[in-house]
Design a protein around this motif. Structure first.
Motif, PDB file in Angstrom:
ATOM      1  N   GLY A  29       0.815  -1.210   0.000  1.00 13.07           N
ATOM      2  CA  GLY A  29       0.000   0.000   0.000  1.00 13.07           C
ATOM      3  C   GLY A  29       0.849   1.260   0.000  1.00 13.07           C
ATOM      4  N   GLN A  30       1.941   1.231   0.752  1.00 10.66           N
ATOM      5  CA  GLN A  30       2.843   2.396   0.780  1.00 10.66           C
ATOM      6  C   GLN A  30       3.515   2.596  -0.573  1.00 10.66           C
ATOM      7  OE1 GLN A  30       5.126   0.982   4.095  1.00 10.66           O
ATOM      8  NE2 GLN A  30       4.036   2.257   5.588  1.00 10.66           N
ATOM      9  N   ARG A  31       3.850   1.497  -1.208  1.00 12.26           N
ATOM     10  CA  ARG A  31       4.448   1.592  -2.555  1.00 12.26           C
ATOM     11  C   ARG A  31       3.438   2.197  -3.531  1.00 12.26           C
ATOM     12  NH1 ARG A  31       8.822  -2.418  -3.557  1.00 12.26           N
ATOM     13  NH2 ARG A  31       8.136  -2.441  -5.698  1.00 12.26           N
ATOM     14  N   ARG A  32       2.205   1.795  -3.391  1.00 13.27           N
ATOM     15  CA  ARG A  32       1.154   2.321  -4.265  1.00 13.27           C
ATOM     16  C   ARG A  32       1.030   3.839  -4.087  1.00 13.27           C
ATOM     17  NH1 ARG A  32      -1.369   0.173  -8.699  1.00 13.27           N
ATOM     18  NH2 ARG A  32      -3.601   0.542  -8.740  1.00 13.27           N
ATOM     19  N   ARG A  33       1.108   4.278  -2.852  1.00 13.25           N
ATOM     20  CA  ARG A  33       1.015   5.713  -2.587  1.00 13.25           C
ATOM     21  C   ARG A  33       2.220   6.452  -3.172  1.00 13.25           C
ATOM     22  NH1 ARG A  33      -1.831   7.024   3.041  1.00 13.25           N
ATOM     23  NH2 ARG A  33      -3.027   5.120   3.384  1.00 13.25           N
ATOM     24  N   ALA A  34       3.401   5.866  -3.021  1.00 13.32           N
ATOM     25  CA  ALA A  34       4.602   6.495  -3.589  1.00 13.32           C
ATOM     26  C   ALA A  34       4.503   6.554  -5.114  1.00 13.32           C
ATOM     27  CB  ALA A  34       5.848   5.721  -3.167  1.00 13.32           C
ATOM     28  N   SER A  35       3.939   5.504  -5.690  1.00 12.68           N
ATOM     29  CA  SER A  35       3.761   5.464  -7.142  1.00 12.68           C
ATOM     30  C   SER A  35       2.830   6.587  -7.599  1.00 12.68           C
ATOM     31  CB  SER A  35       3.190   4.098  -7.533  1.00 12.68           C
ATOM     32  OG  SER A  35       2.968   4.026  -8.903  1.00 12.68           O
ATOM     33  N   LEU A  36       1.770   6.800  -6.843  1.00 13.59           N
ATOM     34  CA  LEU A  36       0.843   7.897  -7.168  1.00 13.59           C
ATOM     35  C   LEU A  36       1.538   9.250  -7.039  1.00 13.59           C
ATOM     36  CD1 LEU A  36      -2.518   6.742  -5.586  1.00 13.59           C
ATOM     37  CD2 LEU A  36      -2.244   7.683  -7.877  1.00 13.59           C
ATOM     38  N   ALA A  37       2.370   9.382  -6.007  1.00 20.09           N
ATOM     39  CA  ALA A  37       3.089  10.652  -5.822  1.00 20.09           C
ATOM     40  C   ALA A  37       3.972  10.955  -7.024  1.00 20.09           C
ATOM     41  CB  ALA A  37       3.926  10.600  -4.548  1.00 20.09           C
ATOM     42  N   ALA A  38       4.582   9.897  -7.589  1.00 22.03           N
ATOM     43  CA  ALA A  38       5.447  10.087  -8.755  1.00 22.03           C
ATOM     44  C   ALA A  38       4.660  10.592  -9.962  1.00 22.03           C
ATOM     45  CB  ALA A  38       6.162   8.779  -9.098  1.00 22.03           C
ATOM     46  N   LEU A  39       3.367  10.308  -9.977  1.00 19.21           N
ATOM     47  CA  LEU A  39       2.521  10.822 -11.057  1.00 19.21           C
ATOM     48  C   LEU A  39       2.007  12.224 -10.736  1.00 19.21           C
ATOM     49  CD1 LEU A  39       0.423   7.597 -11.803  1.00 19.21           C
ATOM     50  CD2 LEU A  39       2.485   8.404 -12.957  1.00 19.21           C
ATOM     51  N   VAL A  40       1.695  12.454  -9.473  1.00 19.63           N
ATOM     52  CA  VAL A  40       1.135  13.745  -9.065  1.00 19.63           C
ATOM     53  C   VAL A  40       2.102  14.886  -9.378  1.00 19.63           C
ATOM     54  CG1 VAL A  40       0.532  15.125  -7.033  1.00 19.63           C
ATOM     55  CG2 VAL A  40      -0.402  12.826  -7.300  1.00 19.63           C
ATOM     56  N   VAL A  41       3.399  14.666  -9.156  1.00 20.52           N
ATOM     57  CA  VAL A  41       4.362  15.758  -9.353  1.00 20.52           C
ATOM     58  C   VAL A  41       4.381  16.247 -10.796  1.00 20.52           C
ATOM     59  CG1 VAL A  41       5.917  15.152  -7.457  1.00 20.52           C
ATOM     60  CG2 VAL A  41       6.255  14.114  -9.693  1.00 20.52           C
ATOM     61  N   ARG A  42       3.935  15.414 -11.714  1.00 18.46           N
ATOM     62  CA  ARG A  42       3.964  15.805 -13.128  1.00 18.46           C
ATOM     63  C   ARG A  42       2.783  16.680 -13.530  1.00 18.46           C
ATOM     64  NH1 ARG A  42       4.327  10.116 -15.897  1.00 18.46           N
ATOM     65  NH2 ARG A  42       3.812  11.386 -17.707  1.00 18.46           N
ATOM     66  N   ARG A  43       1.763  16.711 -12.683  1.00 15.91           N
ATOM     67  CA  ARG A  43       0.536  17.471 -12.978  1.00 15.91           C
ATOM     68  C   ARG A  43       0.014  17.175 -14.375  1.00 15.91           C
ATOM     69  NH1 ARG A  43       2.405  23.181 -10.144  1.00 15.91           N
ATOM     70  NH2 ARG A  43       2.545  22.325  -8.059  1.00 15.91           N
ATOM     71  N   PRO A  44      -0.354  15.928 -14.612  1.00 17.47           N
ATOM     72  CA  PRO A  44      -0.777  15.528 -15.962  1.00 17.47           C
ATOM     73  C   PRO A  44      -2.148  16.092 -16.333  1.00 17.47           C
ATOM     74  CG  PRO A  44      -1.078  13.727 -14.430  1.00 17.47           C
ATOM     75  CD  PRO A  44      -0.396  14.815 -13.666  1.00 17.47           C
ATOM     76  N   GLU A  45      -2.373  16.157 -17.624  1.00 21.63           N
ATOM     77  CA  GLU A  45      -3.661  16.634 -18.117  1.00 21.63           C
ATOM     78  C   GLU A  45      -4.653  15.485 -18.257  1.00 21.63           C
ATOM     79  OE1 GLU A  45      -2.972  19.295 -21.632  1.00 21.63           O
ATOM     80  OE2 GLU A  45      -0.904  18.971 -21.004  1.00 21.63           O
ATOM     81  N   LEU A  46      -4.149  14.293 -18.426  1.00 25.95           N
ATOM     82  CA  LEU A  46      -4.997  13.102 -18.545  1.00 25.95           C
ATOM     83  C   LEU A  46      -4.512  12.037 -17.576  1.00 25.95           C
ATOM     84  CD1 LEU A  46      -7.129  11.289 -19.928  1.00 25.95           C
ATOM     85  CD2 LEU A  46      -5.405  10.761 -21.679  1.00 25.95           C
ATOM     86  N   TRP A  47      -5.425  11.591 -16.711  1.00 25.24           N
ATOM     87  CA  TRP A  47      -5.109  10.517 -15.760  1.00 25.24           C
ATOM     88  C   TRP A  47      -5.727   9.224 -16.262  1.00 25.24           C
ATOM     89  CZ3 TRP A  47      -2.362  10.647 -11.145  1.00 25.24           C
ATOM     90  CH2 TRP A  47      -1.969  11.910 -10.675  1.00 25.24           C
ATOM     91  N   LEU A  48      -4.929   8.179 -16.295  1.00 21.23           N
ATOM     92  CA  LEU A  48      -5.420   6.849 -16.645  1.00 21.23           C
ATOM     93  C   LEU A  48      -5.169   5.963 -15.425  1.00 21.23           C
ATOM     94  CD1 LEU A  48      -3.725   6.717 -20.163  1.00 21.23           C
ATOM     95  CD2 LEU A  48      -6.127   7.260 -19.696  1.00 21.23           C
ATOM     96  N   LEU A  49      -6.220   5.610 -14.734  1.00 21.02           N
ATOM     97  CA  LEU A  49      -6.085   4.910 -13.454  1.00 21.02           C
ATOM     98  C   LEU A  49      -6.684   3.510 -13.569  1.00 21.02           C
ATOM     99  CD1 LEU A  49      -7.248   7.870 -11.154  1.00 21.02           C
ATOM    100  CD2 LEU A  49      -4.894   7.177 -11.689  1.00 21.02           C
TER     101      LEU A  49
END
Lengths: 227, 235
Positions: free
Chosen positions: B147-167
């Motif tokens: 679960g912590q890895r999953r959160r870190a993985s999300l953080a790595a995406l958040v910093v990019r401020r993407p225009e399209l999220w594919l979850l």
């Protein structure tokens, strides 16, 4: 930031990342270097502990040990991009494939130089060789290191894409590195005073091999990691 | 190159998209249009083609036939122009085991083109936003729970401020607080004008965002009826 500076910054970032991972995991220091030294010792056993025989073949044995150990380092480098979706993340990052290639090859090169230094110490201690042309030794070692690192990174990516990295990599890579093995061995023969050859002439072959492997690798890496 | 997306072109536009996994047609001719700012919930049984659809939109799967345009770019010819603006959270984390959490997220921020100053400013904020304690930030990823890895993985995406999220199943492996963080993240992304395609079996979690529900089965869109009413239809 200009395109070139951005490219170099990306490559430096990838190299620093790979070296940081290696520093933490200590695979090269704890496994690859001991393996290389073990190969040198085993060659010593196989050829009898006669220093004269060992000195005659020291250059070739050195480079065979380097190439076998390089397979482990290259395999490790390629494996980093296959774990837990990191290759997909790299594709999504928009990082230029050529910068990724140069960065990864640089990290492998740094590890190979470390390996060569330790193995040279092994030659001096175990085989009793003497260095008669240090400049030639350094130049040949660096050029061959670039060629091995670049070709290894390229073929590591190729073998990973085919999904049979462990078994296919040696079969693909070692024949390609045969000219490097020959050139580096001749140059070292001269640098160690083992055989009367013009070692500097062989560094030309090493330079060409290093250049070709680097250019082809940088150009082809994008295709390999995408397809 | 002109960015047609800026001129009102859909964020995602698939026309007869066919994608193969080996020889198996995971997508068998999908038509789908997603407008800017929409939240689209993809649902369907296992093997329906949801993951392949998301990976197709990320440019990680090549269409065998049909057309795929994302953010106004053809994904076959121009995928590198698009990818930095798209974030894909898949089943894997995309993290390096031997790097610390902070080193991982910083690397991905820099790889996505952020300057050192930008990355430094965003990384810690993103990690704390994901509910990771400061104690964990300096730890190697291999010491973290799933679960912590999953959160870190999300953080790595958040910093990019993407225009399209594919979850792709973003709540998988997360505890209750982690799921709340994901929900808040999606809400923030939508509020910031991003577009979200989410594949989830936990329909009630996404229902609060009033998503458009698209049902996929056998590699085809079989229902595209509109808004979810929060009823959490089983699939």
């Amino acid at each position: 930031m200009s395109e070139v500076r951005r490219f170099l910054a990306d490559a430096r970032m990838v190299a620093a990342r790979d070296l940081r991972i290696e520093f933490r995991s200590r695979v090269v220091v704890g496994q690859v270097v001991p393996f290389a030294l073990l190969v040198l010792v085993l060659f010593g056993f196989a050829l009898d502990a006669d220093h004269r025989t060992l000195r005659t073949f020291a250059s070739g044995l050195f480079w065979v040990a380097v190439l076998l150990s390089a397979l482990l380092a290259v395999h490790r480098s390629a494996a980093l991009e296959q774990s837990d979706g990191t290759m997909d993340a790299l594709r999504m990052s928009g990082l230029p494939p050529a910068a990724l290639f140069i960065g990864k090859a640089t990290a492998v090169f740094v590890q190979l130089v470390l390996l060569e230094v330790v193995l040279l110490g092994g030659l001096l201690v175990l085989y009793g060789v003497q260095v008669v042309d240090p400049a030639l030794l350094v130049v040949a070692g660096l050029l061959a290191g670039v060629a091995v690192a670049a070709a290894g990174t390229l073929y590591g990516a190729l073998a990973s894409g085919l999904g049979v990295r462990e078994t296919l990599l040696p079969i693909l890579l070692l024949p390609v590195l045969a000219p490097v093995l020959i050139g580096a061995t001749r140059a070292f023969d001269d640098a160690l005073g083992a055989v009367a050859v013009d070692g500097w002439a062989w560094t030309g072959l090493l330079a060409v091999a290093a250049l070709i492997a680097t250019v082809v690798g940088a150009l082809a890496h994008g295709v390999l990691i995408e397809d | 190159m002109a960015d047609r997306y800026r001129d009102g072109v859909p964020v995602v536009e698939l026309r007869g998209a066919v994608a193969l996994l080996g020889t198996f047609p995971a997508l068998a001719g999908v038509d789908l249009t997603v407008e800017s700012g929409e939240v689209v919930l993809l649902r369907g049984p296992n093997g329906a083609g949801k993951t392949t659809l998301l990976r197709l939109c990320a440019g990680l799967v090549r269409p065998e036939s049909g057309s795929v345009e994302v953010l106004g770019h053809d994904l076959v010819r121009e995928r590198r122009s698009v990818r930095r603006r798209v974030a894909l959270l898949g089943h894997a984390t995309g993290l390096y085991d031997d790097l610390t959490v902070t080193q991982n997220v910083y690397f991905w921020a820099r790889a996505a083109g952020l300057t050192a100053v930008e990355a430094t400013g965003r990384v810690t904020a993103a990690l704390l936003r994901m509910g990771l304690s400061e104690r964990l930030l300096g730890q190697p990823v291999h010491t973290l729970s799933a679960g912590q890895r999953r959160r870190a993985s999300l953080a790595a995406l958040v910093v990019r401020r993407p225009e399209l999220w594919l979850l792709d199943e973003p709540h998988a492996g997360l505890d209750q607080s982690g799921r709340d963080v994901v929900d808040a993240l999606v809400g923030d992304a939508v509020a910031a004008g991003a577009t979200v395609l989410v594949s989830s079996h936990e329909l009630e979690r996404v229902a609060g965002l009033g998503p458009r529900v698209v049902t996929i089965s056998g590699g085809l869109v079989v229902d595209d009826t509109g808004r979810d009413d929060g009823g959490g239809h089983g699939v």
